[in-house]
Design a protein around this motif. Structure first.
Motif, mmCIF file in Angstrom:
data_model
loop_
_atom_site.group_PDB
_atom_site.id
_atom_site.type_symbol
_atom_site.label_atom_id
_atom_site.label_comp_id
_atom_site.label_asym_id
_atom_site.label_seq_id
_atom_site.Cartn_x
_atom_site.Cartn_y
_atom_site.Cartn_z
ATOM 1 N N GLN A 1 -9.424 -23.441 -4.420
ATOM 2 C CA GLN A 1 -8.210 -23.605 -3.927
ATOM 3 C C GLN A 1 -7.403 -22.258 -4.395
ATOM 4 O O GLN A 1 -6.585 -21.625 -3.696
ATOM 5 N N LEU B 1 -8.367 -19.307 -2.748
ATOM 6 C CA LEU B 1 -8.055 -18.930 -1.411
ATOM 7 C C LEU B 1 -6.390 -18.807 -1.135
ATOM 8 O O LEU B 1 -6.136 -17.755 -0.721
ATOM 9 N N LEU B 2 -5.808 -19.442 -2.328
ATOM 10 C CA LEU B 2 -4.038 -19.106 -2.236
ATOM 11 C C LEU B 2 -3.982 -17.727 -2.467
ATOM 12 O O LEU B 2 -3.159 -16.950 -1.951
ATOM 13 N N ILE C 1 -4.901 -15.331 0.339
ATOM 14 C CA ILE C 1 -3.810 -15.351 1.141
ATOM 15 C C ILE C 1 -2.681 -14.643 0.774
ATOM 16 O O ILE C 1 -1.996 -13.910 1.720
ATOM 17 N N VAL D 1 -3.374 -10.883 1.056
ATOM 18 C CA VAL D 1 -3.336 -10.301 2.493
ATOM 19 C C VAL D 1 -2.127 -10.459 3.055
ATOM 20 O O VAL D 1 -1.617 -9.172 3.707
ATOM 21 N N LEU D 2 -1.189 -11.015 2.905
ATOM 22 C CA LEU D 2 0.060 -11.130 3.286
ATOM 23 C C LEU D 2 0.912 -10.080 2.598
ATOM 24 O O LEU D 2 1.711 -9.063 3.396
ATOM 25 N N SER E 1 -0.476 -6.456 4.057
ATOM 26 C CA SER E 1 0.140 -6.589 5.384
ATOM 27 C C SER E 1 1.566 -5.952 5.335
ATOM 28 O O SER E 1 1.954 -5.116 6.018
ATOM 29 N N LEU E 2 2.305 -6.600 4.609
ATOM 30 C CA LEU E 2 3.796 -6.264 4.658
ATOM 31 C C LEU E 2 3.958 -4.855 4.013
ATOM 32 O O LEU E 2 4.923 -4.109 4.755
ATOM 33 N N ASN F 1 2.965 -2.230 6.624
ATOM 34 C CA ASN F 1 3.897 -2.385 7.529
ATOM 35 C C ASN F 1 5.326 -1.466 7.325
ATOM 36 O O ASN F 1 5.820 -0.790 8.074
ATOM 37 N N SER G 1 -1.220 -1.007 10.535
ATOM 38 C CA SER G 1 -1.975 -1.739 9.507
ATOM 39 C C SER G 1 -3.498 -1.483 10.093
ATOM 40 O O SER G 1 -3.897 -1.333 11.365
ATOM 41 N N LEU H 1 -5.276 -3.756 10.413
ATOM 42 C CA LEU H 1 -5.728 -4.809 11.371
ATOM 43 C C LEU H 1 -5.727 -4.644 12.933
ATOM 44 O O LEU H 1 -6.168 -5.085 13.518
ATOM 45 N N VAL H 2 -4.989 -3.508 13.022
ATOM 46 C CA VAL H 2 -4.684 -3.016 14.187
ATOM 47 C C VAL H 2 -6.179 -2.711 15.156
ATOM 48 O O VAL H 2 -6.309 -3.496 16.089
ATOM 49 N N SER I 1 -7.940 -5.958 15.513
ATOM 50 C CA SER I 1 -7.690 -7.048 16.533
ATOM 51 C C SER I 1 -7.543 -6.516 17.876
ATOM 52 O O SER I 1 -8.027 -7.308 18.700
ATOM 53 N N TYR J 1 -2.894 -23.404 4.089
ATOM 54 C CA TYR J 1 -4.091 -22.777 5.007
ATOM 55 C C TYR J 1 -3.754 -23.031 6.392
ATOM 56 O O TYR J 1 -4.125 -22.044 7.276
ATOM 57 N N PHE K 1 -1.146 -20.797 7.624
ATOM 58 C CA PHE K 1 -1.611 -19.165 7.596
ATOM 59 C C PHE K 1 -2.425 -19.066 8.815
ATOM 60 O O PHE K 1 -2.618 -18.024 9.557
ATOM 61 N N PHE L 1 -2.074 -12.550 16.431
ATOM 62 C CA PHE L 1 -3.171 -12.053 17.290
ATOM 63 C C PHE L 1 -2.677 -12.226 18.772
ATOM 64 O O PHE L 1 -2.846 -11.007 19.379
ATOM 65 N N ARG M 1 1.165 -6.035 14.851
ATOM 66 C CA ARG M 1 0.374 -5.447 14.176
ATOM 67 C C ARG M 1 0.234 -5.867 12.622
ATOM 68 O O ARG M 1 -0.643 -5.422 11.733
ATOM 69 N N LEU N 1 1.140 -9.213 9.723
ATOM 70 C CA LEU N 1 1.300 -10.667 9.609
ATOM 71 C C LEU N 1 2.463 -11.370 9.547
ATOM 72 O O LEU N 1 2.621 -12.240 8.839
#
Lengths: 283, 181
Positions: A7, A10-11, A14, A17-18, A21-22, A25, A31, A33-34, A37, B55, B58, B66, B71, B73
């Motif tokens: 746990q 995973l946290l 997350i 990743v956030l 990404s911020l 941006n 990103s 991710l473009v 996706s 989880y 998210f 998506f 672009r 999150l």
């Protein structure tokens, strides 16, 4: 509540990743991710369009046609009068094109900045979350679309292509203010006299584009037409953007903000055209 | 599995409502954004511990990003924040229909406000608070006033399906032990 190791990992993932990404941006606006996706989004948007959007749109169009039946005769009369003027307009356009072609041959020009061809497309999906101003159209590289091509509706310029796959493209609307979304424009002051400027952003309070003039010596007034100038290198010249609704002198008195009422109706974008500028130095 | 089916139905409802009411990026008219997936996420998070709730928030946020061709999150982050805020409030409210509606719509308002602040901070938009309230926030809340009832009804069906599944499992267990009597 005590977290076990998985746990916590995973946290942490997350959060990472956030944060990543911020930061991306804020820094570059693009990103990684473009590209990931968009591959999946093409398939999803086709599926969503054929299963949900197209049937619902056909149904609502059917109902609106039924509702408009009573006004059909009046609409037909107006259209008949407009069609009567089309033949003479077409003859004038053909004559002007012939003259342009002659001038090009005399000046040994292969193309001029107003030369372009259009690729028709249907809008497949448009996100209800409007801050990113994206929509997907059903024309891609197979139809001759490439990045940075202008996209217009029947009324005027609406945006530009930002990414292309084989049979779909993503269009970024002009309503999003972005450093990569500026357009070089010209304001028709009188016959042969124009003022150059940069379309920088869209003001939601005024519901108009904001154009910064490059030369503040010109007298710009309301109702003047605004078109693309072709100087940016991507868009051809002559694409209609809108009309001047208000002019505001800046407090530093070395420039002015021109508010331009968009010609295009952004709420009604079902069919658009991708504009391919012709010319050997465009690619 | 029932959780995934429930979320898929919420997303489907969003797509159908989006297709019926086209958005206006220029905000000349009103924009009402359907938020069934957001409500579905909040209702799922209510029944789980806070870690599993993050989880799920998210995951649903990433899916929303998506589908919105986003672009970055942004929605994933907002969904997580909204879920955490809602978990702080839910202790003070019961499970009646009216209170659930108040809870979900208030959290939606918070999410929309955070989104507006992100727009302003990003510098991508020039929009006053009144324009945002009149053209986006209030129409969105009004549209979702109807949709929240539909989502709560779907959630009731899901809970009945979960309870039925649990009863069948218990019955099979008791039948199994009877063989050894």
């Amino acid at each position: 509540m005590k977290l076990n190791r998985i746990q916590r990992i995973l946290l942490g993932c997350i959060g990472a990743v956030l944060a990543f990404s911020l930061i991306l941006n804020m820094v570059s606006g693009n990103s990684p991710l473009v590209s990931v996706s968009h591959e999946g989004y093409g398939f999803f948007s086709m599926l969503k369009y054929s299963l949900i959007d197209y049937p619902i749109r056909s149904l609502t169009e059917g109902f609106s046609i039924l509702g408009r039946m009573w006004a059909l005769e009046e609409e037909n009369e107006i259209l008949r009068q407009q069609i009567e003027g089309v033949a003479s307009m077409q003859a004038r356009i053909e004559e002007q094109q012939r003259q342009i072609q002659e001038l090009k041959e005399m000046s040994d020009l292969r193309s001029v900045i107003s030369d372009y061809q259009t690729i028709p497309a249907t809008v497949m999906t448009r996100s209800a979350e409007t801050w990113n101003g994206m929509l997907t159209i059903d024309a891609g590289s197979a139809e001759g679309v490439a990045e940075n091509y202008a996209v217009i509706s029947t009324q005027g310029l609406i945006g530009k292509v930002t990414s292309v796959s084989e049979h779909q493209s993503v269009v970024r609307l002009l309503t999003v203010s972005d450093h990569s979304n500026k357009v070089s424009v010209k304001i028709q002051i009188s016959d042969g006299v124009t003022a150059n400027g940069i379309l920088e952003s869209y003001d939601f309070d005024e519901q108009a584009f904001i154009v910064k003039l490059l030369d503040s010596n010109n007298t710009v007034t309301e109702s003047m037409k605004v078109t693309t100038s072709g100087m940016g290198g991507f868009f051809p010249s002559g694409l209609f953007i809108g009309t001047v609704s208000r002019v505001e002198e800046l407090s530093n008195a070395i420039g002015m903000d021109v508010y331009v009422q968009p010609a295009a109706d952004f709420s009604d974008l079902d069919y658009v055209y991708v504009v391919k500028r012709l010319g050997d130095d465009y690619e | 599995m029932n959780d995934l089916i429930f979320l898929a139905l919420c997303f489907l409802l969003d797509f159908v409502v989006e297709a019926l009411f086209s958005s206006d990026p220029a905000m000349v008219g009103f924009i009402a954004v359907p938020s069934c997936a957001f409500f579905g996420m909040l209702l799922l998070v209510r029944g789980k511990n806070w870690v599993n709730g993050i989880y799920w928030a998210f995951l649903v946020g990433c899916c929303s990003d998506f589908f919105a061709m986003n672009r970055s999150l942004d929605l994933a982050l907002l969904f997580i924040l909204s879920a955490l805020i809602m978990r702080g409030w839910e202790k003070h409210l019961s499970s009646s229909l009216f209170e659930q509606m108040i809870l979900l719509l208030s959290t939606l308002f918070i999410k929309e406000a955070l989104l507006y602040l992100c727009w302003l901070a990003g510098g991508s938009f020039q929009m006053s608070l009144m324009t945002w309230l009149l053209h986006r926030c209030i129409p969105t809340i009004l549209l979702n006033l109807v949709l929240v009832v539909v989502v709560l009804e779907i959630m009731d069906w899901k809970q009945e399906a979960d309870a039925r599944k649990e009863r069948n499992k218990r019955r099979e267990e008791s039948l199994f032990w009877k063989k050894f009597k």
